[in-house]
Design a protein around this motif. Structure first.
Motif, PDB file in Angstrom:
ATOM      1  N   ASP A  97     -50.225  43.633 -14.736  1.00  9.59           N
ATOM      2  CA  ASP A  97     -51.466  43.087 -14.394  1.00  9.59           C
ATOM      3  C   ASP A  97     -52.059  41.948 -15.596  1.00  9.59           C
ATOM      4  O   ASP A  97     -52.412  40.960 -15.228  1.00  9.59           O
ATOM      5  CB  ASP A  97     -52.784  44.068 -13.936  1.00  9.59           C
ATOM      6  N   LEU A  98     -52.114  42.367 -16.534  1.00  6.86           N
ATOM      7  CA  LEU A  98     -52.497  41.614 -17.716  1.00  6.86           C
ATOM      8  C   LEU A  98     -51.458  40.373 -18.000  1.00  6.86           C
ATOM      9  O   LEU A  98     -52.377  39.184 -17.921  1.00  6.86           O
ATOM     10  CB  LEU A  98     -52.559  42.296 -18.960  1.00  6.86           C
ATOM     11  N   TYR A  99     -50.363  40.479 -17.647  1.00  7.85           N
ATOM     12  CA  TYR A  99     -49.164  39.545 -17.788  1.00  7.85           C
ATOM     13  C   TYR A  99     -49.549  38.495 -16.649  1.00  7.85           C
ATOM     14  O   TYR A  99     -49.617  37.271 -16.865  1.00  7.85           O
ATOM     15  CB  TYR A  99     -47.890  39.908 -17.656  1.00  7.85           C
ATOM     16  N   MET A 100     -49.730  39.144 -15.464  1.00  8.41           N
ATOM     17  CA  MET A 100     -49.996  38.158 -14.392  1.00  8.41           C
ATOM     18  C   MET A 100     -51.412  37.474 -14.607  1.00  8.41           C
ATOM     19  O   MET A 100     -51.507  36.248 -14.208  1.00  8.41           O
ATOM     20  CB  MET A 100     -50.113  38.820 -13.081  1.00  8.41           C
ATOM     21  N   LEU A 101     -52.458  38.116 -14.951  1.00  5.99           N
ATOM     22  CA  LEU A 101     -53.620  37.391 -15.190  1.00  5.99           C
ATOM     23  C   LEU A 101     -53.589  36.331 -16.367  1.00  5.99           C
ATOM     24  O   LEU A 101     -54.157  35.083 -15.869  1.00  5.99           O
ATOM     25  CB  LEU A 101     -54.582  38.717 -15.736  1.00  5.99           C
ATOM     26  N   ARG A 102     -52.785  36.359 -17.146  1.00  6.84           N
ATOM     27  CA  ARG A 102     -52.615  35.397 -18.310  1.00  6.84           C
ATOM     28  C   ARG A 102     -51.950  34.282 -17.583  1.00  6.84           C
ATOM     29  O   ARG A 102     -51.972  33.161 -17.930  1.00  6.84           O
ATOM     30  CB  ARG A 102     -51.837  35.855 -19.461  1.00  6.84           C
ATOM     31  N   ALA A 103     -50.776  34.525 -16.728  1.00  8.76           N
ATOM     32  CA  ALA A 103     -50.160  33.407 -16.096  1.00  8.76           C
ATOM     33  C   ALA A 103     -51.051  32.552 -15.070  1.00  8.76           C
ATOM     34  O   ALA A 103     -50.892  31.499 -15.215  1.00  8.76           O
ATOM     35  CB  ALA A 103     -49.044  34.160 -15.258  1.00  8.76           C
ATOM     36  N   VAL A 104     -51.782  33.460 -14.525  1.00  7.36           N
ATOM     37  CA  VAL A 104     -52.913  32.550 -13.434  1.00  7.36           C
ATOM     38  C   VAL A 104     -53.886  31.944 -14.201  1.00  7.36           C
ATOM     39  O   VAL A 104     -54.176  30.537 -14.075  1.00  7.36           O
ATOM     40  CB  VAL A 104     -53.649  33.639 -12.528  1.00  7.36           C
ATOM     41  N   GLN A 105     -54.441  32.420 -15.340  1.00  7.08           N
ATOM     42  CA  GLN A 105     -55.278  31.567 -16.145  1.00  7.08           C
ATOM     43  C   GLN A 105     -54.640  30.455 -16.777  1.00  7.08           C
ATOM     44  O   GLN A 105     -54.975  29.294 -16.658  1.00  7.08           O
ATOM     45  CB  GLN A 105     -55.896  32.337 -17.359  1.00  7.08           C
TER      46      GLN A 105
END
Length: 72
Positions: free
Chosen positions: A33-41
């Motif tokens: 989830d953190l990895y995806m959140l960083r990618a979205v940001q």
């Protein structure tokens, strides 16, 4: 931050293999989830209007991107 890192390493070093497996089963989804959140940001920060295509635009351009069929 180095203090927290060393505390985490110390904690991991003192866990049994069974406890590590349990810990990983909890941490893995959070890590993803953190990895995806960083990618979205990052995507929000770097993409500008017009950088992406609508579905219709993508369908129109797709034949231009596909290689021509080979004939013998």
């Amino acid at each position: 931050m180095n203090f927290l890192r060393s505390r985490a390493h110390n904690l991991i070093d003192h866990l049994s293999d069974e406890e590590l497996e349990t810990l990983w089963s909890v941490l893995e989804p959070l890590y993803c989830d953190l990895y995806m959140l960083r990618a979205v940001q990052d995507g929000k920060r770097t993409h500008q209007p017009g950088d992406t295509l609508t579905r219709e635009e993508a369908i129109r351009i797709l034949p231009l991107l596909q290689p021509a069929p080979r004939t013998l």
